[in-house]
Design a protein around this motif. Structure first.
Motif, PDB file in Angstrom:
ATOM      1  N   ARG A 170       0.654  -1.020   0.073  1.00 31.57           N
ATOM      2  CA  ARG A 170       0.070  -0.062   0.142  1.00 31.57           C
ATOM      3  C   ARG A 170       0.914   1.722   0.052  1.00 31.57           C
ATOM      4  N   THR A 229      -1.274  -1.155  -4.490  1.00 27.46           N
ATOM      5  CA  THR A 229      -2.217  -0.122  -4.054  1.00 27.46           C
ATOM      6  C   THR A 229      -2.589   1.068  -3.179  1.00 27.46           C
ATOM      7  N   SER A 277      -4.513   4.802  -1.539  1.00 28.26           N
ATOM      8  CA  SER A 277      -5.726   4.677  -0.480  1.00 28.26           C
ATOM      9  C   SER A 277      -7.254   4.279  -1.218  1.00 28.26           C
ATOM     10  N   GLU A 278      -8.557   4.541  -0.621  1.00 32.96           N
ATOM     11  CA  GLU A 278      -9.979   5.121  -1.356  1.00 32.96           C
ATOM     12  C   GLU A 278      -9.801   6.329  -2.188  1.00 32.96           C
ATOM     13  N   LYS A 279      -9.149   7.494  -1.532  1.00 29.18           N
ATOM     14  CA  LYS A 279      -9.050   8.545  -2.168  1.00 29.18           C
ATOM     15  C   LYS A 279      -8.071   8.657  -3.315  1.00 29.18           C
ATOM     16  N   ALA A 286      -8.072   2.903  -6.533  1.00 28.95           N
ATOM     17  CA  ALA A 286      -8.771   3.545  -6.567  1.00 28.95           C
ATOM     18  C   ALA A 286      -9.366   5.577  -6.304  1.00 28.95           C
ATOM     19  N   ALA A 345     -11.775   0.350  -9.188  1.00 24.61           N
ATOM     20  CA  ALA A 345     -12.534   1.343  -8.527  1.00 24.61           C
ATOM     21  C   ALA A 345     -13.536   2.086  -9.422  1.00 24.61           C
ATOM     22  N   ASN A 389     -14.891   4.642  -8.255  1.00 21.03           N
ATOM     23  CA  ASN A 389     -14.449   5.822  -8.192  1.00 21.03           C
ATOM     24  C   ASN A 389     -12.875   6.820  -9.115  1.00 21.03           C
ATOM     25  N   VAL A 399     -15.531  -0.006  -4.632  1.00 15.52           N
ATOM     26  CA  VAL A 399     -14.339   0.782  -3.854  1.00 15.52           C
ATOM     27  C   VAL A 399     -14.290   0.001  -3.419  1.00 15.52           C
ATOM     28  N   ALA A 400     -15.204  -0.637  -1.909  1.00 17.85           N
ATOM     29  CA  ALA A 400     -15.122  -1.714  -0.475  1.00 17.85           C
ATOM     30  C   ALA A 400     -14.934  -2.818  -1.175  1.00 17.85           C
TER      31      ALA A 400
END
Ligand code: CAA
Length: 258
Positions: A18, A55, A57-59, A103, A123, A125, A183-184
């Motif tokens: 990550r 990967t 983060s989600e943002k 993501a 993802a 987004n 996303v999840a």
């Protein structure tokens, strides 16, 4: 494996890296790319690891090269240090498959980093872009070359010249990514894909990676010949005998990477 800008976890035969600079949306600075090169080398050398997921983060997967770090550099500093050249090449030196799980923002060097992985799952987004034109520069770790090969000249020119972002739907439609998931589901889906890759013969997966990458480096005729020769060569492996026997005996193969 303790790093300042990465979190690396190994579970069974899959490693998850990550990118972890949340304060800068995972912008790629020398420290992060140096640590990434080190982590990839160690994972490539680790016999337990058979596939790697990269990967953010989600943002943000990564919002590009670190503009603060670069902004005051001179041509001579950029050129003599071959800025990010050898660190970025560490992805290309890695012989085990690497899956990018993207993501949020994958911009500039972030988009280029994802494209240097073997395939991209994103993802819903996700936003891809090569906005270097807004900074008065051009992509610096392969964007003009790789994005053009992924999505064709017209869309690549559009992205590089206008600096606009591409969403997940457009990225899948254009062939930039292989799958789009909620996303999840991104990391679970990428890990499941990695476990599937890890269950195959490691020799065969390395060969697949070499063959597909060859498609970008050579003529069709040479690429097809290269593929045929390594296809023949795989008949020297025990895994070929095991894979074909297992099929004929209607059982799961037990690959031993031999
Ligand atoms: N470098 C350094 N810091 C960055 C960064 C980058 N590429 N991208 C974001 N950040 C930092 C911001 O400066 C900000 O830090 P502060 O809170 O200390 O001000 C923090 O991350 C959050 O960013 P924003 O406040 O801008 O977040 P946002 O949600 O409003 O916007 C964004 C998000 C659209 C991604 C916007 O941050 C942005 O446009 N970033 C720059 C994207 C870019 O131009 N990338 C290309 C870089 S050049 C390159 O990559 C060259 C190459 O090919 C090698």
């Amino acid at each position: 494996m303790a790093y300042q800008t990465l979190i690396v976890e190994i579970e069974d035969s899959v490693a998850l890296i990550r990118l972890n600079r949340p304060e800068a949306l995972n912008a790629l600075n020398s420290e992060l790319l140096g640590e990434l090169a080190d982590a990839l080398k160690q994972l490539d050398d680790n016999d337990k690891v058979r596939c790697i997921v990269l990967t953010g983060s989600e943002k943000a997967f990564a919002a590009g090269a670190d503009i603060k770090e670069m902004s005051e550099k001179s041509f001579v500093e950029m050129y003599t240090s071959d800025f990010f050249g050898s660190e970025a090449d560490s992805l290309l030196r890695t012989r085990k498959p690497i899956i990018a799980a993207v993501a949020g923002y994958a911009l500039g060097g972030g988009c280029e980093l994802a494209m240097m992985c073997d395939f991209i799952i994103c993802a819903e987004n996700a936003k891809f872009g090569q906005p270097e034109i807004n900074l008065g520069v051009v992509a610096g770790i392969g964007g003009t070359q790789r994005l053009t090969r992924f999505v064709g000249k017209s869309k690549s020119m559009d992205m590089h010249l206008t600096g606009r972002f591409m969403d997940a739907t457009e990225a899948e439609r254009s062939g930039l990514v292989s799958r789009v998931v909620p996303v999840a589901q991104l990391v679970p889906e990428a890990l499941a894909a990695a476990r599937k890759v890890a269950s195959k013969s490691a020799v065969a997966t390395m060969v697949v990676k070499e063959c597909v990458n060859r498609a970008y480096e050579t003529t069709l005729r040479e690429g097809v010949l290269f593929e045929r020769r390594v296809f023949h060569a795989l008949f020297a492996t025990e895994d070929q005998k095991e894979g074909m026997s297992a099929f004929l005996e209607k059982r799961e193969p037990q690959f031993r990477d031999k």
